[in-house]
Design an enzyme around this catalytic site. Structure first.
Site, short mmCIF file in Angstrom:
data_model
loop_
_atom_site.label_atom_id
_atom_site.label_comp_id
_atom_site.label_asym_id
_atom_site.label_seq_id
_atom_site.Cartn_x
_atom_site.Cartn_y
_atom_site.Cartn_z
N TYR A 118 0.86 -1.09 0.07
CA TYR A 118 -0.01 -0.14 0.03
C TYR A 118 0.93 1.18 -0.13
CZ TYR A 118 -4.06 -2.89 1.02
OH TYR A 118 -5.02 -3.64 1.17
N LYS A 163 4.46 -13.94 5.74
CA LYS A 163 4.64 -15.03 4.67
C LYS A 163 6.14 -15.19 4.17
CE LYS A 163 2.80 -18.04 1.47
NZ LYS A 163 2.46 -19.44 2.14
N ASP A 195 -1.53 -17.68 5.23
CA ASP A 195 -2.39 -18.46 4.64
C ASP A 195 -2.94 -19.50 5.52
OD1 ASP A 195 0.32 -19.39 4.40
OD2 ASP A 195 0.06 -20.49 2.52
N ASP A 219 -5.39 -6.16 6.49
CA ASP A 219 -6.75 -5.74 5.70
C ASP A 219 -7.38 -6.92 5.73
OD1 ASP A 219 -8.28 -4.14 4.71
OD2 ASP A 219 -7.28 -3.66 2.80
N ASP A 223 -10.88 -8.73 7.55
CA ASP A 223 -12.29 -8.77 6.94
C ASP A 223 -12.68 -10.29 7.03
OD1 ASP A 223 -12.09 -6.06 6.41
OD2 ASP A 223 -12.44 -6.53 4.21
#
Length: 322
Positions: A118, A163, A195, A219, A223
């Site tokens: 971002y 990751k 993951d 983010d 969610d």
């Protein structure tokens, strides 16, 4: 008297933010500064974030923000910069009275808020090729880790989602910095690949309490947690800087219900509770959170959680309990 900047934005932001302000008014006195940002102001003025809004947010002690539509990236990222935000705090908790998929869920995401994918370094190099540069610095990762250690306290613990097995340089740097700071502060950490976390969280949400993660991961994973607790309409958030902060519900503009007066104000009101605590109104913040929990447990409810009450009716019920 603390100065609070109020930016309603677009869509249901214009409904849930006034509801949250009515709750703030019930417990504290603030000097409000009204400002605007988002699609509507862009159509009128040509810019989604006027300079005077940026300056008002930067000068305030805290900001309550609603949502922006198509111009969201042009609004919220600069506003986070205006408050010097380096961490996005996103609690995801299931409440009694809400039909949650996993009612035992109670997890807080501490998300790095300044860099990663971002950071805005995208390029279209040809008709066939676009690139995105991911940015990770030791300093930003350490700053997030220090905040996380303060958040859980000495002797506490948190998970580090990353990751690094694939993104060895960027997530590797992030992981190493966070774990190093936590070790030095006497805070226990447990690493989890992001993951694998996305699989484990729905299966065993009680295994997680506080999760520290890079920008994009925070983010997406928060969610995912929203789906376990009843939806985005219940998730507040705080964008925290050294001296300033911006508070916003995680949900967006909800164009399908905007203007109907039925948006759930819980996330905005819970964001206001976080604002109160940030400004030192700990008892008032706790009281607001308790009042929201009572309303969620007993009603009235907006349609998203099975009721037929309006936004204003739910806010009035919170105020009544206060």
């Amino acid at each position: 008297m603390s100065r609070v900047c109020v930016v309603e934005g677009d869509g249901v932001g214009r409904e849930v933010v006034p509801a949250a302000v009515s709750v703030l008014d019930a417990v504290a006195d603030f000097e409000y500064v009204r400002a605007e940002a988002g699609d509507a102001v862009a159509e009128r003025t040509g810019t989604p974030l006027p300079d005077e809004t940026y300056d008002a947010v930067a000068a305030a002690d805290a900001t309550l923000f609603g949502a922006a539509g198509e111009t969201a990236a042009d609004v919220i990222l600069p506003l986070r910069e205006a408050v010097g935000s380096f961490v996005n705090v996103r609690p995801a908790r299931a409440y009694p009275g809400v039909d949650a998929l996993r009612p035992e869920t109670d997890v807080v995401f501490l998300r790095e808020n300044t860099e990663g994918v971002y950071a805005g370094h995208e390029d279209r190099l040809s008709a066939d090729l676009s690139t995105l540069t991911r940015v990770t610095t030791t300093s930003a990762s350490e700053r997030l880790a220090e905040y996380a250690c303060d958040y859980v306290g000495e002797g506490g613990r948190f998970h580090v989602a990353h990751k690094a097995n694939v993104m060895r340089e960027t997530d590797g740097r992030f992981r190493d910095a966070v774990v190093r700071i936590a070790d030095a502060r006497g805070v226990e950490t447990e690493e989890v690949l992001m993951d694998a976390f996305a699989t484990r969280l729905p299966l065993e949400p009680g295994a997680f309490d506080v999760v520290v993660c890079p920008n994009l991961a925070g983010d997406v994973l928060s969610d995912l947690a929203a789906g376990l607790v009843g939806g985005l309409g219940l998730l507040p958030s705080a964008n925290v800087g050294p001296d300033n902060a911006l508070f916003e519900p995680v949900h967006g503009t909800a164009p399908d219900i905007a203007g109907e007066g039925v948006a759930n104000p819980a996330a905005a009101i819970l964001s206001a509770a976080m604002l109160l605590e940030h400004l030192g109104y700990d008892d008032e913040g706790a009281a607001v959170r308790s009042a929201v929990e009572s309303v969620l447990a007993e009603g009235p409810h907006t349609p998203d959680v099975g009721g037929d009450a309006s936004t204003d009716e739910v806010a009035a019920a919170v105020v009544a309990r206060l």
